[in-house]
Design a protein around this motif. Structure first.
Motif, mmCIF file in Angstrom:
data_model
loop_
_atom_site.group_PDB
_atom_site.id
_atom_site.type_symbol
_atom_site.label_atom_id
_atom_site.label_comp_id
_atom_site.label_asym_id
_atom_site.label_seq_id
_atom_site.Cartn_x
_atom_site.Cartn_y
_atom_site.Cartn_z
ATOM 1 N N SER A 128 51.145 37.178 18.275
ATOM 2 C CA SER A 128 51.376 35.931 18.815
ATOM 3 C C SER A 128 51.424 36.273 20.514
ATOM 4 O O SER A 128 51.158 35.092 20.971
ATOM 5 N N TRP A 129 51.128 37.151 21.368
ATOM 6 C CA TRP A 129 51.013 37.542 22.673
ATOM 7 C C TRP A 129 49.681 37.685 23.145
ATOM 8 O O TRP A 129 49.597 36.624 24.388
ATOM 9 N N LEU A 130 48.637 38.024 22.266
ATOM 10 C CA LEU A 130 47.021 37.682 22.811
ATOM 11 C C LEU A 130 47.611 36.668 21.887
ATOM 12 O O LEU A 130 46.411 35.901 23.221
ATOM 13 N N ASP A 131 47.127 35.513 21.366
ATOM 14 C CA ASP A 131 47.216 34.217 21.333
ATOM 15 C C ASP A 131 47.396 33.206 21.776
ATOM 16 O O ASP A 131 46.939 32.595 23.278
ATOM 17 N N LYS A 132 48.816 34.100 23.064
ATOM 18 C CA LYS A 132 49.578 32.926 23.755
ATOM 19 C C LYS A 132 47.628 32.699 25.139
ATOM 20 O O LYS A 132 47.721 32.379 26.118
ATOM 21 N N ARG A 133 47.098 34.839 24.946
ATOM 22 C CA ARG A 133 46.677 34.496 27.098
ATOM 23 C C ARG A 133 45.129 34.192 26.213
ATOM 24 O O ARG A 133 44.228 33.794 27.374
ATOM 25 N N LYS A 134 44.682 33.794 24.809
ATOM 26 C CA LYS A 134 43.475 34.541 24.662
ATOM 27 C C LYS A 134 42.144 32.548 25.032
ATOM 28 O O LYS A 134 43.544 30.966 25.459
ATOM 29 N N PRO A 135 41.358 32.852 25.782
ATOM 30 C CA PRO A 135 40.544 31.496 26.181
ATOM 31 C C PRO A 135 40.579 30.396 25.488
ATOM 32 O O PRO A 135 40.730 30.055 23.623
ATOM 33 N N GLY A 136 39.972 28.918 25.458
ATOM 34 C CA GLY A 136 39.766 28.042 24.979
ATOM 35 C C GLY A 136 40.852 27.313 24.138
ATOM 36 O O GLY A 136 40.356 26.797 23.362
ATOM 37 N N GLN A 137 42.111 27.738 24.572
ATOM 38 C CA GLN A 137 42.854 26.766 24.095
ATOM 39 C C GLN A 137 43.796 24.574 24.356
ATOM 40 O O GLN A 137 43.663 24.317 23.826
ATOM 41 N N ASN A 138 42.759 25.007 25.553
ATOM 42 C CA ASN A 138 42.854 23.714 25.810
ATOM 43 C C ASN A 138 41.814 22.995 27.157
ATOM 44 O O ASN A 138 41.032 24.409 27.501
ATOM 45 N N LYS A 139 41.299 21.604 27.327
ATOM 46 C CA LYS A 139 40.515 21.791 28.855
ATOM 47 C C LYS A 139 41.258 22.480 29.678
ATOM 48 O O LYS A 139 40.311 22.578 31.210
ATOM 49 N N TYR A 140 41.854 22.769 30.580
ATOM 50 C CA TYR A 140 42.411 24.052 31.437
ATOM 51 C C TYR A 140 41.714 24.734 31.441
ATOM 52 O O TYR A 140 42.066 25.128 31.979
ATOM 53 N N THR A 141 41.503 25.326 30.185
ATOM 54 C CA THR A 141 41.322 26.581 30.731
ATOM 55 C C THR A 141 39.333 27.080 29.824
ATOM 56 O O THR A 141 38.948 26.162 29.646
ATOM 57 N N THR A 142 38.897 27.746 30.723
ATOM 58 C CA THR A 142 37.722 28.555 29.656
ATOM 59 C C THR A 142 37.257 28.079 28.267
ATOM 60 O O THR A 142 38.541 28.180 27.381
ATOM 61 N N GLN A 143 35.911 27.681 28.346
ATOM 62 C CA GLN A 143 36.174 26.754 26.592
ATOM 63 C C GLN A 143 34.813 28.299 26.150
ATOM 64 O O GLN A 143 34.884 28.058 24.309
ATOM 65 N N ARG A 144 35.201 29.505 26.747
ATOM 66 C CA ARG A 144 34.683 30.759 25.785
ATOM 67 C C ARG A 144 35.562 30.221 24.612
ATOM 68 O O ARG A 144 36.510 31.128 24.717
ATOM 69 N N ASN A 145 35.152 31.057 23.515
ATOM 70 C CA ASN A 145 36.054 30.067 21.842
ATOM 71 C C ASN A 145 36.206 31.670 21.790
ATOM 72 O O ASN A 145 35.021 32.646 20.566
ATOM 73 N N GLU A 146 37.288 32.836 21.678
ATOM 74 C CA GLU A 146 37.509 34.247 21.371
ATOM 75 C C GLU A 146 39.011 34.528 20.413
ATOM 76 O O GLU A 146 39.676 34.198 21.434
ATOM 77 N N PRO A 147 38.721 34.634 19.528
ATOM 78 C CA PRO A 147 39.975 34.214 18.479
ATOM 79 C C PRO A 147 41.198 35.602 19.044
ATOM 80 O O PRO A 147 41.733 35.455 18.799
ATOM 81 N N ASP A 148 40.198 36.851 19.882
ATOM 82 C CA ASP A 148 41.000 37.965 20.171
ATOM 83 C C ASP A 148 42.061 38.551 18.918
ATOM 84 O O ASP A 148 43.665 39.014 19.643
#
Length: 393
Positions: free
Chosen positions: A69-89
């Protein structure tokens, strides 16, 4: 009696060799911590990255879903305001945990990279991006991984968040009342209203902002920044509530020294404050001192917290407050002047997928570093002192 005669030249040679050996043993510059020691490894566009943790005590329940859950908070591509690199982490635990409990042996954490686009960086293989570590890595090592910055990429922070997750689980075991919160207090020149801080709102917006009205304004503000092909910086505040008094040691073992170093080591961080920070210079001594009283439970109570919960490098039992400034993302689509490795002047536009405000994803990283330092100092304190020796009342 036995006498040893050593010439000056022999002694100097031995001192040099001993000193060289000592300095060489310090060259593990990818690790931090004293007892809870974390080594991160891997590159932005390599097959994977991760962390090796040594010093985690045995018997800690490792909740895999909570760690994720803490990694999910940091991972990229979650919304349009962050990088769109799509990593599940997705984090994998390879060692040091058996039947859901830490064994006391090194814990190896693995995070696979799945969405690299190294071709985006082929045009800058011989060109230095302004504001990046490209030029300093080249000057120091004579070799650099130009694919997303390699080791200098903020992608490295995923490993820190994983290590911080283990630290939080350990803190929950030893000091279950400790709570760690991170949030943005400023984006560019847009600040929150501190009278409107509501920690319950942090997870309800894409900016980890505790001020609902500020978060709503930031949406349009950042969208305009992004459309103009530019980026913006941010200020992050990390608070540790209910940290026990006594963590840290005088002079070279100060907990604020390690906290400052931990936050400054985060990619793109250019300034760190603890408590009142730089503003303390503008206060009078009568304003800055936190007066002390006794509360109804026969414990110290402070009138304020200008110290940020730390005096003389040792925690007071108040909230530990750390603040750090993140510079604007250097990778932008606007052209910039630069040079090549051959010394030729040129112009560059950095392609790829980048955060218009990298400070957004720095929030969980700051929380992770706070957790690592707190656990490290808790274990140091436990080893040297055990329980606090000085009693009041």
């Amino acid at each position: 009696k036995i006498y040893f005669c050593v010439t000056l030249a022999q002694r100097e040679k031995r001192q040099y060799q001993d000193g060289y050996t000592r300095e060489w043993t310090k060259m593990s510059l990818n690790s931090f911590g004293h007892i809870y020691k974390v080594t991160t490894w891997g590159e932005s566009h390599g097959p994977s990255l991760g962390a090796t943790i040594d010093g985690c005590p045995p018997g800690i329940e490792i909740n895999q879903s909570q760690l994720q859950s803490w990694l999910d908070k940091r991972k990229p591509g979650q919304n349009k305001y962050t990088t769109q690199r799509n990593e599940p982490d997705s984090v994998e635990i390879l060692s040091g945990v058996f039947e859901g409990v830490s064994t006391g042996t090194p814990i190896q954490l693995l995070i696979k990279n799945t969405d690299q686009r190294s071709k985006d960086y082929s045009e800058i293989a011989q060109t230095f991006r302004p504001g990046h570590a490209d030029i300093t890595y080249w000057q120091k090592y004579g070799i650099r991984d130009y694919r997303g910055g390699g080791r200098s990429s903020a992608r490295e922070t995923a490993a820190r968040v994983a290590a911080g997750g283990i630290a939080r689980l350990a803190l929950n075991h030893f000091a279950p009342n400790i709570e760690i919160y991170g949030y943005m207090t400023q984006m560019g020149d847009q600040k929150i209203d501190r009278s409107q801080i509501d920690l319950n709102q942090i997870n309800n917006n894409p900016f980890w902002c505790p001020d609902v009205k500020a978060a709503e304004k930031w949406k349009g503000y950042l969208e305009n920044i992004r459309k103009s092909r530019d980026s913006v910086g941010a200020i992050i505040e990390i608070i540790a509530k209910n940290a026990p008094p006594g963590l840290g040691a005088p002079i070279y073992g100060k907990i604020d020294t390690d906290l400052a170093a931990a936050m400054m080591s985060i990619n793109a961080v250019k300034g760190v404050e603890i408590g009142e920070g730089m503003n303390a210079a503008s206060l009078l001594g009568s304003q800055n001192a936190d007066e002390i009283f006794m509360d109804g439970n026969n414990k110290p109570r402070y009138s304020s917290n200008h110290s940020g919960g730390i005096l003389g490098g040792i925690s007071t039992g108040q909230d530990i407050v750390v603040r750090f400034a993140v510079k604007p993302t250097s990778s932008i689509l606007s052209p910039k002047k630069t040079i090549t490795q051959n010394g030729e002047e040129t112009e560059i536009i950095t392609k790829g997928r980048h955060d218009p405000c990298v400070g957004i994803r720095a929030v969980p990283v700051g929380e992770a570093m706070m957790a690592c330092v707190l656990l490290d100092h808790y274990l140091l304190h436990r080893g040297q002192i055990g329980e606090n020796r000085g009693h009041i009342g």
